[in-house]
Design an enzyme around this catalytic site. Structure first.
Site, short mmCIF file in Angstrom:
data_model
loop_
_atom_site.label_atom_id
_atom_site.label_comp_id
_atom_site.label_asym_id
_atom_site.label_seq_id
_atom_site.Cartn_x
_atom_site.Cartn_y
_atom_site.Cartn_z
N SER A 106 82.19 21.01 23.23
CA SER A 106 83.69 20.88 23.29
C SER A 106 84.23 20.51 22.01
O SER A 106 83.56 19.96 21.13
CB SER A 106 84.18 19.94 24.26
OG SER A 106 85.28 19.54 24.41
N GLU A 124 78.37 32.88 28.13
CA GLU A 124 78.56 31.64 27.28
C GLU A 124 76.99 30.96 27.40
O GLU A 124 76.83 30.36 28.41
CB GLU A 124 79.58 30.57 28.04
CG GLU A 124 80.95 31.45 27.89
CD GLU A 124 82.12 30.38 28.48
OE1 GLU A 124 82.11 29.34 28.01
OE2 GLU A 124 82.77 30.75 29.59
N SER A 152 103.70 32.71 12.82
CA SER A 152 103.55 31.56 12.05
C SER A 152 103.12 30.43 12.88
O SER A 152 103.64 30.16 13.80
CB SER A 152 104.59 31.27 10.97
OG SER A 152 104.85 32.51 10.28
#
Length: 691
Positions: A282, A468, A622
């Site tokens: 995490s 994962e 942006s």
């Protein structure tokens, strides 16, 4: 050395000397052909579910940052490999198959399933709906063409740009460690791994960063590719703006550095930050606490006395999710930039690629002289529904459940059917919540056929993993590949979330604890053993130059029937009208908008007094801008544009423009019409405290 050796030795200087690029001796090795490319793959940022947290309330409502696909093509004169890292939750099987079909139409057999790797950064804030298996369609409001098409087009376009830009160049490698940017969110599971194995490592997460620096023959940088293991979940499950999260912000920063004067998403230098074995890692480095009391969560099951798992949330390092995204992204960028600047070890040698399709429900592995183990039909355990400390579930499930719950099991049996005895025994000690491998209506709920793939670039091996992997799983896989050829010069890197999504891959020992990651290891306790077996086979085929003898394996399905969508069609709109900007640290443009479609929605422009023209200084890509879209009433919707004015903004006259489309009916035919809105001109003056 054989020309077919797995990882040809480098003749480059010792990287520990860390010379500056200027002091690097002239390379003597044959250059590669190298191409890099970047393309937008954002898709529609409104009403589409976001992929990652499986939160039905988390539907897209604007743009925090745009999503990009970044492609890197390398050719040694004999073979070619492609690596793509895309700002997407994960690569789905359907997405990969669609991309490969498009590439075949354009390029014939040049780009194929064996030499193209597609990897996702694992942002949890990109549009969902690009899956063909029922479980993912249910959580994503079905199969959504409006999500799939921009992803396919963006990935293919990034490869097109890389293909057209190919030129002779060189690759340099550097490695380092990054602290204070990752935390193991399932330490109890990690501690179940053998003590002697754990003692070989300082940390319970992988801190290493691998950087590949791409230059032309003049030594000028054209791109960078980096891998670091951390979840892209700094933006939490309350966010509803499309966002590339921390890894995307790292790319943004380095590309802005290397493409001076260019707007985000423009410029020739491409910086890819790829996912790795992040399964239990995490970015929320303050760790989990009960948000209603401030006290630590229960260590074993990550829940709180009042509120359960939903109240147990991990935060940090920033004051809010935007600040945390900025800090983690900047940390990753800063380390990669440092490694890039000092990269002096040239990567040389041949390219290789090996790929197989594997039926992961039926893999048998010989683990010693007397015992074999096998994988299972896919299934998810009870703790899957508990979620993680990065985003807990809404119901009363907890992590670490090794016993079923009669209440939920009864509902499951009534609605979906009871798991077979064989599947329950195969997955033990996982209490099965969804026996997805035995559920096939209207389409299979989970994939059976998956991809295993390795590409090698000289002494660098990229292992494309379809899910994962936890920290220790990734370490075991890297060691397994390294053992194929005993050399200290090998860099083996895990590229996570690649090619097809199969949830998590824990070690056998972690699986016994049945936290979220173990409950989500869908092919059973021996999933990792099966992957180690298959990837060793690929590595061995490359080392022995026997890739052509590898069986291709059973092809995955490409479903054309029973794909469903639960997303309603866009409503008819009324044309918007603008209001004046508000004052303050950031400028708001509040207007009434229609459902946004694939386009740039925002520009911030400064007036050039010399030419009497307006120059775009920011877009919705942006970091300083945020575009919010919310459905309103009376066939109108509200769009809010924020510009968080940086202290470095030049003094001058500015305006903000918003672009959109609205839908009307002309008879029975829908007509999509563009519109735009512009603020009044406003002044920005330099801060007294920022000179």
């Amino acid at each position: 050395m054989s020309p077919f050796s797995f990882f040809p030795e480098s003749t480059s200087p010792d990287p520990t000397l860390r010379p500056s690029p200027e002091s690097t001796s002239p390379p003597q090795n044959k250059p590669y052909l190298i191409g890099v490319g970047r393309a937008d793959c954002t898709g529609p940022p409104a009403e589409i579910p976001l992929m990652g947290y499986a939160n039905p309330q988390q539907t897209a409502a604007g743009i925090h940052t745009r999503l990009y696909s970044r492609a890197f093509i390398i050719d040694d004169g004999k073979r070619r490999v492609v690596f793509v890292t895309a700002d997407v939750g994960m690569i789905s099987q359907r997405l990969r198959l669609e991309v490969l079909k498009a590439l075949q139409v354009k390029y014939g057999d040049l780009y194929r399933q064996d030499n193209v790797v597609l990897s996702g950064t694992h942002t949890h804030c990109g549009p969902a709906g690009y899956f063909q298996y029922t479980l993912f369609m249910i959580s994503s409001k079905g199969y959504i063409k409006a999500s799939m098409e921009p992803l396919v087009n963006g990935i293919v376009k990034s490869i097109d740009i890389a293909h057209r830009s190919m030129k002779p160049g060189r690759i340099y490698r550097n490695r380092g460690e990054l602290d204070d940017s990752s935390l193991n969110r399932s330490p109890h599971s990690y501690l179940n791994n053998p003590e002697d194995e754990r003692q070989r490592y300082t940390w319970n997460t992988d801190k290493q960063v691998l950087v590949l620096k791409f230059t032309d023959l003049d030594g000028d940088g054209i791109g960078m590719l980096s891998w670091f293991a951390v979840h892209a979940v700094s933006m939490n499950y309350t966010n509803r703006m499309v966002s590339s999260d921390n890894m995307g912000y790292a790319s943004y920063l380095l590309e802005q550095d290397k493409n001076p004067g260019e707007l985000p998403g423009q410029g020739g230098f491409v910086a890819g930050f790829s996912s790795s074995n992040l399964g239990d890692v995490s970015p929320n480095t303050r760790g989990p606490h009960c948000v209603n009391t401030g006290l630590p969560c229960d260590y074993l099951n990550s829940s709180c006395p009042v509120g359960g798992t939903k109240m147990c949330q991990a935060f940090g390092p920033g004051d809010d999710m935007f600040d945390s995204t900025r800090i983690i992204g900047h940390n990753v960028y800063r380390k990669a930039k440092e490694l890039y600047a000092n990269a002096a070890e040239e990567v040389t040698g041949f390219l290789h690629s090996a790929h197989q399709w594997v039926n992961m429900t039926d893999v048998t592995v010989q683990i010693n002289s007397t015992h074999t183990v096998r994988t299972c039909k896919p299934a998810l355990g009870h703790s899957f529904a508990a979620g993680t400390t990065d985003g807990g579930g809404d119901l009363n499930f907890t992590q670490g459940a090794v016993d079923g719950d009669p209440f939920w099991d009864g509902i499951r049996d009534a609605l979906l059917g009871e798991p077979s005895n064989q599947t329950q025994e195969c997955h033990h000690p996982k209490p099965i919540l969804f026996s997805t491998g035995e559920m096939n209506w209207p389409l299979p709920w989970h994939p059976q056929i998956i991809d295993v793939q390795i590409i090698t670039i000289g002494s660098v091996a990229v292992v494309a993993v379809p899910g994962e992997m936890t920290t220790m799983s990734g370490r075991r896989l890297r060691e397994a590949v390294k053992q194929v050829r005993n050399s200290t010069n090998i860099s083996v890197v895990i590229a996570g979330l690649s090619n097809v999504y199969t949830h998590y891959i824990t070690t056998y020992e972690e699986y016994q604890v049945q936290r979220y990651e173990g409950a989500s290891t869908i092919y059973g306790p021996h999933t990792l053993s099966a992957y180690l077996h298959k990837y060793r086979g690929l590595a061995r085929a490359i080392a022995q130059d026997k890739v052509s003898e590898l069986p291709a394996g059973p092809e995955p399905p490409f479903f054309t029937k029973n794909l469903f969508s639960l997303l309603p069609a866009a409503a008819v709109d009324r044309k918007p009208e603008n209001t004046n900007p508000k004052n303050g640290f950031f400028v708001d443009l509040l207007s009434v908008a229609s459902l946004p479609v694939y386009k740039t929605f925002v520009t911030v422009e400064i007036h050039d007094n010399r030419t009497e023209t307006w120059e775009v200084v920011h877009t919705d890509a942006s970091w300083e801008t945020r575009f919010h879209w919310l459905q309103g009433s009376n066939r109108q919707s509200n769009a809010t544009v924020e510009w968080h004015i940086p202290l470095s903004a030049p003094s001058g006259s500015y305006r903000i423009k918003h672009f959109g489309h609205y839908k009307q009916m002309k008879g029975l035919r829908p007509v999509i019409t563009p519109y735009e809105g512009t603020t009044d001109v406003f002044r920005v003056t330099a801060s007294f405290y920022y000179q």
